[in-house]
Design a protein around this motif. Structure first.
Motif, PDB file in Angstrom:
ATOM      1  N   ALA A   9       0.585  -1.231   0.244  1.00 15.06           N
ATOM      2  CA  ALA A   9      -0.242  -0.058   0.066  1.00 15.06           C
ATOM      3  C   ALA A   9       0.986   1.197  -0.071  1.00 15.06           C
ATOM      4  N   GLU A  10       1.892   1.636   1.342  1.00 12.86           N
ATOM      5  CA  GLU A  10       2.667   3.084   1.013  1.00 12.86           C
ATOM      6  C   GLU A  10       3.707   3.082  -0.244  1.00 12.86           C
ATOM      7  N   ILE A  11       4.033   1.635  -1.149  1.00 12.46           N
ATOM      8  CA  ILE A  11       4.702   1.775  -2.529  1.00 12.46           C
ATOM      9  C   ILE A  11       3.984   2.041  -3.555  1.00 12.46           C
ATOM     10  N   THR A  12       2.439   1.569  -3.567  1.00 13.81           N
ATOM     11  CA  THR A  12       1.139   0.850  -4.980  1.00 13.81           C
ATOM     12  C   THR A  12       0.529   2.612  -4.857  1.00 13.81           C
ATOM     13  N   GLY A  13       0.107   3.034  -3.584  1.00 15.15           N
ATOM     14  CA  GLY A  13      -0.731   4.302  -3.803  1.00 15.15           C
ATOM     15  C   GLY A  13      -0.033   5.872  -4.266  1.00 15.15           C
ATOM     16  N   PRO A  14       1.436   5.694  -4.111  1.00 21.92           N
ATOM     17  CA  PRO A  14       1.925   6.975  -4.718  1.00 21.92           C
ATOM     18  C   PRO A  14       2.409   6.724  -6.003  1.00 21.92           C
ATOM     19  N   LEU A  15       2.487   4.517  -6.356  1.00 23.12           N
ATOM     20  CA  LEU A  15       2.402   4.737  -7.708  1.00 23.12           C
ATOM     21  C   LEU A  15       1.364   4.695  -8.324  1.00 23.12           C
ATOM     22  N   ILE A  16       0.327   5.223  -7.802  1.00 21.92           N
ATOM     23  CA  ILE A  16      -1.417   5.638  -8.618  1.00 21.92           C
ATOM     24  C   ILE A  16      -1.211   6.879  -9.183  1.00 21.92           C
ATOM     25  N   ARG A  17      -0.935   7.693  -7.989  1.00 22.75           N
ATOM     26  CA  ARG A  17      -0.926   8.491  -8.361  1.00 22.75           C
ATOM     27  C   ARG A  17       0.199   9.124  -9.173  1.00 22.75           C
ATOM     28  N   ALA A  19       1.261   7.764 -11.744  1.00 22.37           N
ATOM     29  CA  ALA A  19       0.463   7.163 -13.008  1.00 22.37           C
ATOM     30  C   ALA A  19      -0.469   8.139 -13.545  1.00 22.37           C
ATOM     31  N   ALA A  20      -1.486   8.094 -12.263  1.00 23.79           N
ATOM     32  CA  ALA A  20      -2.680   8.773 -13.329  1.00 23.79           C
ATOM     33  C   ALA A  20      -1.989  10.352 -13.390  1.00 23.79           C
ATOM     34  N   LEU A  21      -1.086  11.020 -12.782  1.00 22.45           N
ATOM     35  CA  LEU A  21      -0.675  12.539 -13.467  1.00 22.45           C
ATOM     36  C   LEU A  21      -0.766  12.510 -14.387  1.00 22.45           C
ATOM     37  N   ARG A  22       0.576  11.520 -14.737  1.00 17.28           N
ATOM     38  CA  ARG A  22       1.370  11.657 -16.493  1.00 17.28           C
ATOM     39  C   ARG A  22       0.316  11.187 -17.101  1.00 17.28           C
ATOM     40  N   LEU A  23      -0.450  10.391 -16.897  1.00 21.34           N
ATOM     41  CA  LEU A  23      -1.024  10.523 -18.064  1.00 21.34           C
ATOM     42  C   LEU A  23      -1.782  10.749 -18.007  1.00 21.34           C
ATOM     43  N   PHE A  24      -2.936  11.891 -17.104  1.00 27.14           N
ATOM     44  CA  PHE A  24      -4.061  12.843 -17.743  1.00 27.14           C
ATOM     45  C   PHE A  24      -2.821  14.313 -18.289  1.00 27.14           C
ATOM     46  N   ALA A  25      -2.311  13.953 -17.641  1.00 24.30           N
ATOM     47  CA  ALA A  25      -1.101  14.607 -18.216  1.00 24.30           C
ATOM     48  C   ALA A  25      -0.914  14.641 -19.498  1.00 24.30           C
ATOM     49  N   ALA A  31      -9.366  11.055 -21.504  1.00 25.15           N
ATOM     50  CA  ALA A  31      -8.460   9.955 -22.425  1.00 25.15           C
ATOM     51  C   ALA A  31      -8.420   9.339 -21.682  1.00 25.15           C
ATOM     52  N   VAL A  32      -8.234   9.129 -20.453  1.00 26.04           N
ATOM     53  CA  VAL A  32      -7.541   7.921 -19.144  1.00 26.04           C
ATOM     54  C   VAL A  32      -8.960   7.285 -18.469  1.00 26.04           C
ATOM     55  N   SER A  33      -8.411   6.237 -18.921  1.00 29.91           N
ATOM     56  CA  SER A  33      -9.594   5.136 -18.282  1.00 29.91           C
ATOM     57  C   SER A  33      -8.703   4.947 -16.732  1.00 29.91           C
ATOM     58  N   MET A  34      -9.216   4.158 -15.385  1.00 32.47           N
ATOM     59  CA  MET A  34      -8.990   3.572 -14.378  1.00 32.47           C
ATOM     60  C   MET A  34      -7.738   2.137 -15.206  1.00 32.47           C
ATOM     61  N   ARG A  35      -8.633   1.956 -16.559  1.00 27.36           N
ATOM     62  CA  ARG A  35      -7.741   0.590 -16.242  1.00 27.36           C
ATOM     63  C   ARG A  35      -5.921   0.559 -17.007  1.00 27.36           C
ATOM     64  N   GLN A  36      -6.473   1.806 -17.818  1.00 31.14           N
ATOM     65  CA  GLN A  36      -5.173   2.902 -18.216  1.00 31.14           C
ATOM     66  C   GLN A  36      -4.113   2.808 -17.026  1.00 31.14           C
ATOM     67  N   ILE A  37      -4.704   3.378 -16.142  1.00 27.01           N
ATOM     68  CA  ILE A  37      -3.288   4.239 -14.518  1.00 27.01           C
ATOM     69  C   ILE A  37      -3.716   2.115 -14.382  1.00 27.01           C
ATOM     70  N   ALA A  38      -4.438   1.809 -14.063  1.00 29.80           N
ATOM     71  CA  ALA A  38      -4.077   0.524 -13.067  1.00 29.80           C
ATOM     72  C   ALA A  38      -2.744  -0.456 -14.030  1.00 29.80           C
ATOM     73  N   GLU A  40      -0.604   0.747 -16.057  1.00 30.17           N
ATOM     74  CA  GLU A  40       0.579   1.421 -15.617  1.00 30.17           C
ATOM     75  C   GLU A  40       1.682   1.225 -14.390  1.00 30.17           C
ATOM     76  N   VAL A  41       0.410   1.149 -13.450  1.00 29.33           N
ATOM     77  CA  VAL A  41       0.997   0.841 -12.591  1.00 29.33           C
ATOM     78  C   VAL A  41       1.377  -0.730 -12.197  1.00 29.33           C
ATOM     79  N   GLY A  42       0.610  -1.397 -12.784  1.00 29.39           N
ATOM     80  CA  GLY A  42       1.292  -3.253 -12.490  1.00 29.39           C
ATOM     81  C   GLY A  42       0.219  -3.866 -11.674  1.00 29.39           C
TER      82      GLY A  42
END
Length: 194
Positions: A9-17, A19-25, A31-38, A40-42
């Motif tokens: 959790a302490e690693i995955t949470g920041p990785l999600i943020r 990845a989302a920031l990078r993909l949204f930007a 255009a970005v789905s939650m599946r794409q974010i997932a 990206e994070v693995g």
């Protein structure tokens, strides 16, 4: 859905943020789905919901974190001369924008995608930041060092000009960050009649 084996959790949470920031930007919020974010994070898509209720909450959280960090990073010296304070603000804003260009892009380009409630929250934080520059401009008006007709409009125009550096600046380009700061300071000084 269970967490992907080996995730923490302490690693995955920041990785999600991140990845989302990078993909949204890069692609835009819509255009970005939650599946794409997932992906990206693995992690499995369902695992994202252990960290955020939905994509809207994730977007708002990214913007709110950016604004909170920005507001907490800027420190003015109200006793100092207004032009020195203005120069410090100019250089601070440019450096911060370049250091956090994806978050800056998100804060400007994706504001329209927030729900009304989230929009009000982020707009209020942005207004608080603009007021910090307005105070400097108003103090400069009173001392006679700064000549602007409207401090609110001038603050927004200056912030817009400074933030635009993220649209074109690339590390290793013709001008380094210090030189860009010098040039922007000259532009800002001229804009306020100093």
């Amino acid at each position: 859905m269970a967490r992907t084996q080996g995730s923490r959790a302490e690693i995955t949470g920041p990785l999600i943020r991140q990845a989302a920031l990078r993909l949204f930007a890069r692609h835009g919020y819509a255009a970005v789905s939650m599946r794409q974010i997932a992906r990206e994070v693995g992690v499995q898509a369902g695992a994202l919901y252990a960290y955020t209720p939905d994509k809207q909450a994730l977007l708002c959280d990214l913007m709110e974190s950016h604004m909170a960090r920005l507001l907490g990073s800027w420190h003015d010296d109200p006793a100092g001369p207004p032009l020195i304070r203005l120069e410090r603000f100019v250089r601070f804003h440019i450096a911060d924008s370049l250091d956090h260009s994806d978050a800056v892009f998100l804060s400007y380009m994706e504001l329209r995608n927030l729900t009304d409630e989230n929009h009000r929250k982020i707009s209020s934080m942005r207004r608080e930041y603009e007021k910090m520059l307005e105070v400097i401009l108003r103090d400069g008006q009173q001392s006679g060092d700064i000549r602007v007709e409207d401090t609110r409009l001038s603050a927004m125009a200056l912030i817009g000009m400074l933030t635009a550096v993220t649209n074109w600046y690339r590390d290793g380009g013709r001008l380094d960050r210090d030189r860009i700061g010098d040039i922007y300071w000259g532009l800002a000084r001229g804009a306020v009649g100093a």
